[in-house]
Design an enzyme around this catalytic site. Structure first.
Site, short mmCIF file in Angstrom:
data_model
loop_
_atom_site.label_atom_id
_atom_site.label_comp_id
_atom_site.label_asym_id
_atom_site.label_seq_id
_atom_site.Cartn_x
_atom_site.Cartn_y
_atom_site.Cartn_z
N ASP A 69 0.87 -1.17 0.00
CA ASP A 69 0.00 0.00 0.00
C ASP A 69 0.91 1.22 0.00
OD1 ASP A 69 -2.85 0.48 -0.08
OD2 ASP A 69 -2.60 1.58 1.79
N TYR A 156 0.28 10.05 -9.14
CA TYR A 156 0.77 11.40 -8.90
C TYR A 156 2.14 11.66 -9.54
CZ TYR A 156 -2.93 11.36 -5.37
OH TYR A 156 -4.16 11.29 -4.73
P1 ITT Z 1 -3.82 -2.11 -5.18
O1 ITT Z 1 -4.49 -1.75 -3.89
O2 ITT Z 1 -4.61 -3.08 -6.00
O3 ITT Z 1 -2.40 -2.53 -4.99
P2 ITT Z 1 -4.12 0.72 -5.72
O4 ITT Z 1 -3.94 1.56 -6.95
O5 ITT Z 1 -5.44 0.79 -5.02
O6 ITT Z 1 -3.73 -0.79 -6.10
P3 ITT Z 1 -2.78 1.94 -3.46
O7 ITT Z 1 -4.01 1.97 -2.62
O8 ITT Z 1 -1.49 1.56 -2.84
O9 ITT Z 1 -2.97 1.01 -4.73
O10 ITT Z 1 -2.56 3.27 -4.26
C1 ITT Z 1 -2.61 4.49 -3.83
C2 ITT Z 1 -2.61 5.47 -4.97
O11 ITT Z 1 -1.39 6.22 -4.85
C3 ITT Z 1 -2.54 4.90 -6.41
O12 ITT Z 1 -3.78 4.65 -6.96
C4 ITT Z 1 -1.85 6.06 -7.13
O13 ITT Z 1 -2.76 7.06 -7.43
C5 ITT Z 1 -0.89 6.56 -6.08
N1 ITT Z 1 0.44 5.96 -6.23
C6 ITT Z 1 0.91 4.81 -5.67
N2 ITT Z 1 2.18 4.58 -6.06
C7 ITT Z 1 2.52 5.61 -6.87
C8 ITT Z 1 3.67 5.94 -7.60
O14 ITT Z 1 4.75 5.16 -7.59
N3 ITT Z 1 3.65 7.05 -8.33
C9 ITT Z 1 2.58 7.84 -8.37
N4 ITT Z 1 1.44 7.61 -7.73
C10 ITT Z 1 1.40 6.49 -6.98
#
Ligand code: ITT
Length: 197
Positions: A69, A156
Site C-alpha cells: 500500500d 501522482y
Molecule cells: P492495489 O491496492 O490493488 O495494490 P491501488 O492503486 O489501489 O492498487 P494503493 O491503494 O497503494 O494502490 O494506491 C494508492 C494510490 O497512490 C494509487 O492509486 C496512485 O494514485 C498513487 N500511487 C501509488 N504509487 C505511486 C507511484 O509510484 N507514483 C505515483 N502515484 C502512486
C-alpha cells in the site's frame, strides 16, 4: 526460486516490480493467478491496508504472497492524501482529479515538501511451515511541482519531483524512477529478506 503472488490490481505496480525482480523470483500478479476481486482498503494506515490485502489473498490461495500500500504524504496538507491517495478526489480513483485536488489545495504555497511511502506486507513460510507476516517500508522524499510535468508513470507521478532530481517521476523511464522510488526501496528489502531464507 521463490514463487509469490502479488496481491494487487494495479498493473503499473506490477510492471515496476517485474522490472526489479531479476531471475530468482517468480512474481504472479492477481490477474495471472486468475483472481479477480477488488480487495477493500478500509483502514487508516498503509500497514493495515497492506495487511488486509495480503491476508485476503492468502486466505483465498494458501500461497506465499505479498501486497503493498502506497501513499503520497504532503507536509502542507498534514500528511494528506496519505492512505487515501487512490480515492482523494472520490471513489472514481481518477488520477487527474486527484492531481487537480492536490494542486488546488497547495495553491502558490512555497511549502511543497512531500514523500511517497510504500509498506509491503509479506505472508510467507517455507513448505509445511506456518506462514508468518513481515513488513518492509520504502520512503522517497521530494516535493510537489507547481504544474504537471511529463506523461510517463501513473498516479501522482507528473507532480512529484524526488530529491536529487529536477525531473518529475513522469519524465523518467521506469529504470530512472527505480533509482529513487519508494517502491524500489521497499521491494529491495523484500527480496533481500527472501534471499536470506
Ligand atoms: P492495489 O491496492 O490493488 O495494490 P491501488 O492503486 O489501489 O492498487 P494503493 O491503494 O497503494 O494502490 O494506491 C494508492 C494510490 O497512490 C494509487 O492509486 C496512485 O494514485 C498513487 N500511487 C501509488 N504509487 C505511486 C507511484 O509510484 N507514483 C505515483 N502515484 C502512486
Amino acid at each position: 526460486m521463490h514463487t509469490l503472488i502479488f496481491a494487487t490490481n494495479n498493473q503499473h505496480k506490477v510492471a515496476e516490480i517485474q522490472s526489479l525482480v531479476g531471475q530468482d523470483f517468480n512474481i504472479i500478479p492477481l490477474k495471472e493467478a486468475g483472481i479477480d476481486i477488488d480487495i477493500p482498503e478500509p483502514h487508516d494506515s498503509l500497514q493495515e491496508n497492506a495487511t488486509e490485502k495480503a491476508n485476503t489473498i492468502f486466505q483465498l490461495t494458501q500461497q506465499n504472497c505479498f501486497s503493498e500500500d502506497t501513499g503520497l504524504e504532503i507536509d502542507f496538507l498534514k500528511g494528506a492524501p496519505g492512505v487515501k491517495s487512490a480515492r482523494y478526489a472520490g471513489e472514481g480513483r481518477d488520477f487527474q482529479a486527484n492531481i487537480d485536488k492536490v494542486l488546488m489545495h497547495l495553491g502558490n504555497s512555497e511549502s511543497r515538501a512531500a514523500q511517497f511511502r510504500t509498506v509491503i506486507c509479506l505472508v510467507w513460510g517455507k513448505e509445511n511451515e506456518t506462514k508468518q507476516t513481515y513488513y518492509f517500508e520504502g520512503i522517497c522524499k521530494g516535493h510537489i511541482a507547481f504544474a504537471m510535468q511529463g506523461e510517463k508513470g501513473f498516479g501522482y507521478d507528473p507532480i512529484f519531483i524526488p530529491d536529487g532530481s529536477t525531473k518529475s517521476f513522469a519524465q523518467m523511464s521506469m529504470e530512472e524512477k527505480n533509482v529513487y522510488s519508494h517502491r524500489q526501496k521497499a521491494v529491495t528489502q523484500l527480496f533481500e529478506f527472501l534471499r536470506s531464507q
